[in-house]
Enzyme design. Structure first.
Site, PDB file in Angstrom:
ATOM      1  N   HIS A  98     -83.715   4.218  76.899  1.00 33.89           N
ATOM      2  CA  HIS A  98     -83.042   4.134  78.055  1.00 33.89           C
ATOM      3  C   HIS A  98     -83.213   5.611  78.413  1.00 33.89           C
ATOM      4  O   HIS A  98     -83.358   6.617  77.858  1.00 33.89           O
ATOM      5  CB  HIS A  98     -81.656   3.664  77.940  1.00 33.89           C
ATOM      6  CG  HIS A  98     -80.808   4.693  77.142  1.00 33.89           C
ATOM      7  ND1 HIS A  98     -80.725   4.509  75.677  1.00 33.89           N
ATOM      8  CD2 HIS A  98     -80.050   5.551  77.770  1.00 33.89           C
ATOM      9  CE1 HIS A  98     -79.917   5.585  75.444  1.00 33.89           C
ATOM     10  NE2 HIS A  98     -79.325   6.105  76.443  1.00 33.89           N
ATOM     11  N   ASP A 100     -80.940   8.127  80.471  1.00 36.85           N
ATOM     12  CA  ASP A 100     -79.291   8.235  80.946  1.00 36.85           C
ATOM     13  C   ASP A 100     -78.946   7.788  82.321  1.00 36.85           C
ATOM     14  O   ASP A 100     -79.583   8.397  83.267  1.00 36.85           O
ATOM     15  CB  ASP A 100     -78.673   9.487  80.576  1.00 36.85           C
ATOM     16  CG  ASP A 100     -78.540   9.242  78.931  1.00 36.85           C
ATOM     17  OD1 ASP A 100     -78.266   8.403  78.346  1.00 36.85           O
ATOM     18  OD2 ASP A 100     -78.469  10.447  78.613  1.00 36.85           O
ATOM     19  N   HIS A 258     -84.802   7.660  75.697  1.00 31.57           N
ATOM     20  CA  HIS A 258     -84.381   8.074  74.175  1.00 31.57           C
ATOM     21  C   HIS A 258     -83.820   6.791  73.533  1.00 31.57           C
ATOM     22  O   HIS A 258     -83.343   5.968  74.374  1.00 31.57           O
ATOM     23  CB  HIS A 258     -83.422   9.368  74.078  1.00 31.57           C
ATOM     24  CG  HIS A 258     -82.285   9.451  74.796  1.00 31.57           C
ATOM     25  ND1 HIS A 258     -82.370   9.544  76.268  1.00 31.57           N
ATOM     26  CD2 HIS A 258     -81.127   8.712  74.659  1.00 31.57           C
ATOM     27  CE1 HIS A 258     -81.122   9.318  76.821  1.00 31.57           C
ATOM     28  NE2 HIS A 258     -80.394   9.021  75.650  1.00 31.57           N
ATOM     29  N   ARG A 273     -72.341  15.190  73.828  1.00 28.23           N
ATOM     30  CA  ARG A 273     -73.248  15.346  74.747  1.00 28.23           C
ATOM     31  C   ARG A 273     -72.758  15.803  76.360  1.00 28.23           C
ATOM     32  O   ARG A 273     -71.878  15.285  76.784  1.00 28.23           O
ATOM     33  CB  ARG A 273     -73.570  13.953  74.915  1.00 28.23           C
ATOM     34  CG  ARG A 273     -74.963  13.918  76.043  1.00 28.23           C
ATOM     35  CD  ARG A 273     -75.301  12.321  76.308  1.00 28.23           C
ATOM     36  NE  ARG A 273     -74.795  11.796  77.344  1.00 28.23           N
ATOM     37  CZ  ARG A 273     -74.527  10.301  77.325  1.00 28.23           C
ATOM     38  NH1 ARG A 273     -75.382   9.557  76.846  1.00 28.23           N
ATOM     39  NH2 ARG A 273     -73.910   9.785  78.361  1.00 28.23           N
TER      40      ARG A 273
HETATM   41  C1  SIN Z   1     -77.450   9.081  74.027  1.00 29.34           C
HETATM   42  O1  SIN Z   1     -77.858   8.260  74.228  1.00 29.34           O
HETATM   43  O2  SIN Z   1     -77.315   9.860  75.096  1.00 29.34           O
HETATM   44  C2  SIN Z   1     -76.944   9.689  72.815  1.00 29.34           C
HETATM   45  C3  SIN Z   1     -78.024   9.824  71.686  1.00 29.34           C
HETATM   46  C4  SIN Z   1     -77.502   9.824  70.384  1.00 29.34           C
HETATM   47  O3  SIN Z   1     -76.256   9.758  69.821  1.00 29.34           O
HETATM   48  O4  SIN Z   1     -78.287  10.212  69.538  1.00 29.34           O
END
Ligand code: SIN
Length: 282
Positions: A98, A100, A258, A273
Site C-alpha cells: 500500500h 499510506d 510498502h 511513524r
Molecule cells: C507502515 O505501513 O507504515 C508501517 C511499516 C512497518 O511497520 O514496517
C-alpha cells in the site's frame, strides 16, 4: 554523509549522519531531501535520537498527521505507534502492499519510521518504486490507463473489523477519495502508477472507448485494476530492509508502496511513524 545505493531501482542507506543534526542544519536537510527524491526510500542505522528529534526532523518536510485508527504517542501528536505484541489480535496485520492513506484527499507526502523494538529475525519492511512500475508497463496499457481515475477507500481495510455503525461513521468522517491512476510527482515530474490496496474501482472507465460489451466493464475493469495493483509485487522494483533497534526509514509516499512482512513469531515489534501531510497536487 555517504549515500550507499541498495538496489538498482530503489533505496539507499545514509551512512555517517545523525538525523537530529538535520533538524537545524539546512544544508544537511537539503542533501537528505534530494537523496529522498532520487532513491525514494532512505535507511539509517543507529539513530539514538529522541522522540522530539524524530518529530522535529519529520516536521522539516511539513506538518504531521495522526491516523484515525492507529493511535499516536500521548506526548507526541503525529507520532503514530505501530506496536505489535504477543497478545496483539491477529486482525492488526500490516501486510498488504500500500501507499499510506490514499483514502485521504491529500495522502501523506512521506513518512519517517523508527524501530523502537523488533524481533532478532523477521519483521522486515519492503518498498516498491511505483515510478519504475509505471515506466515498465507495456505501451498499450499506458495508453489504456491514461486519463483513468480511481476511488480509494478506508472502509474495507481499517473499517472491516468494526461493527457496521462504527465502520459507517469512519467512512462518513473519511469519505472515499478519487485520484488519477497515473499521478505526476509534484517535485520530480515523474509519472507514478498510483493504485494500491486501498483502491476499489475506476470511476471513469465505463465509456465507449473502453467498453465494447459488458464484459469489458465487468470483469474487465477490475481485472485491469488488479493487474495494475499487482505491479508492486514485482521483485525488480523492490528493496527489503532488515530492522534493528534505532534503525530508521524515510520514504516518499507519492512514488512508493510498502509492505511490512509479518513473518515473525509472537513477539514484540514496536515502530513509531511520523506521517507528513501531503497535498492535492497530482
Ligand atoms: C507502515 O505501513 O507504515 C508501517 C511499516 C512497518 O511497520 O514496517
Amino acid at each position: 554523509m555517504r549515500i550507499e545505493q541498495l538496489t538498482c531501482n530503489i533505496g539507499a542507506e545514509l551512512v555517517g549522519v545523525n538525523l537530529a543534526d538535520a533538524v537545524h542544519d539546512d544544508g544537511l536537510f537539503k542533501e537528505i531531501k534530494n537523496a529522498l527524491l532520487k532513491h525514494k526510500v532512505l535507511f539509517l542505522r543507529d539513530q539514538e535520537i529522541s522522540r522530539a528529534d524524530h518529530v522535529a526532523f519529520a516536521e522539516r518536510f511539513g506538518k504531521l498527521e495522526d491516523h484515525p485508527v492507529a493511535g499516536s504517542h500521548p506526548e507526541y501528536p503525529g507520532l503514530v505507534q505501530i506496536y505489535k505484541s504477543p497478545d496483539t489480535p491477529i486482525d492488526r496485520y500490516e501486510n498488504a502492499w500500500h501507499t499510506d492513506a490514499t483514502w485521504r484527499e491529500a495522502p501523506p507526502m512521506g513518512c519517517v519510521l523508527r524501530c523502537v523494538e523488533c524481533p532478532d529475525v523477521g519483521g522486515d519492511t519492503m518498498w516498491a518504486n511505483m515510478v519504475t512500475a509505471y515506466e515498465m508497463l507495456p505501451a498499450h496499457v499506458k495508453e489504456q490507463i491514461a486519463g483513468l481515475r480511481a476511488r480509494h477507500s478506508i472502509e474495507a481495510s481499517f473499517g472491516a473489523a468494526m461493527p457496521i455503525e462504527k465502520r459507517l461513521a469512519l467512512k462518513a468522517q473519511y469519505p472515499d477519495a478519487e485520484h488519477p491512476v497515473v499521478r505526476t510527482h509534484p517535485e520530480t515530474g515523474e509519472k507514478v502508477l498510483f493504485v494500491n490496496a486501498f483502491t476499489t474501482h475506476f470511476t471513469n472507465f465505463h465509456t465507449k472507448e473502453h467498453v465494447r460489451f459488458g464484459q469489458d466493464a465487468s470483469p474487465g475493469s477490475s481485472m485491469l485494476l488488479n493487474y495494475l495493483i499487482s505491479q508492486a509485487f514485482i521483485p525488480e522494483y523492490q528493496v527489503r530492509w532488515r530492522w534493528k533497534k534505532n534503525s530508521m526509514a524515510i520514504w516518499d509516499n507519492r512514488s512508493t508502496q510498502h509492505y511490512a512482512v509479518m513473518d515473525y513469531p509472537p513477539c514484540h515489534r514496536k515502530m513509531e511513524r511520523a506521517g507528513i501531510i501531503g497535498d492535492t497536487t497530482f
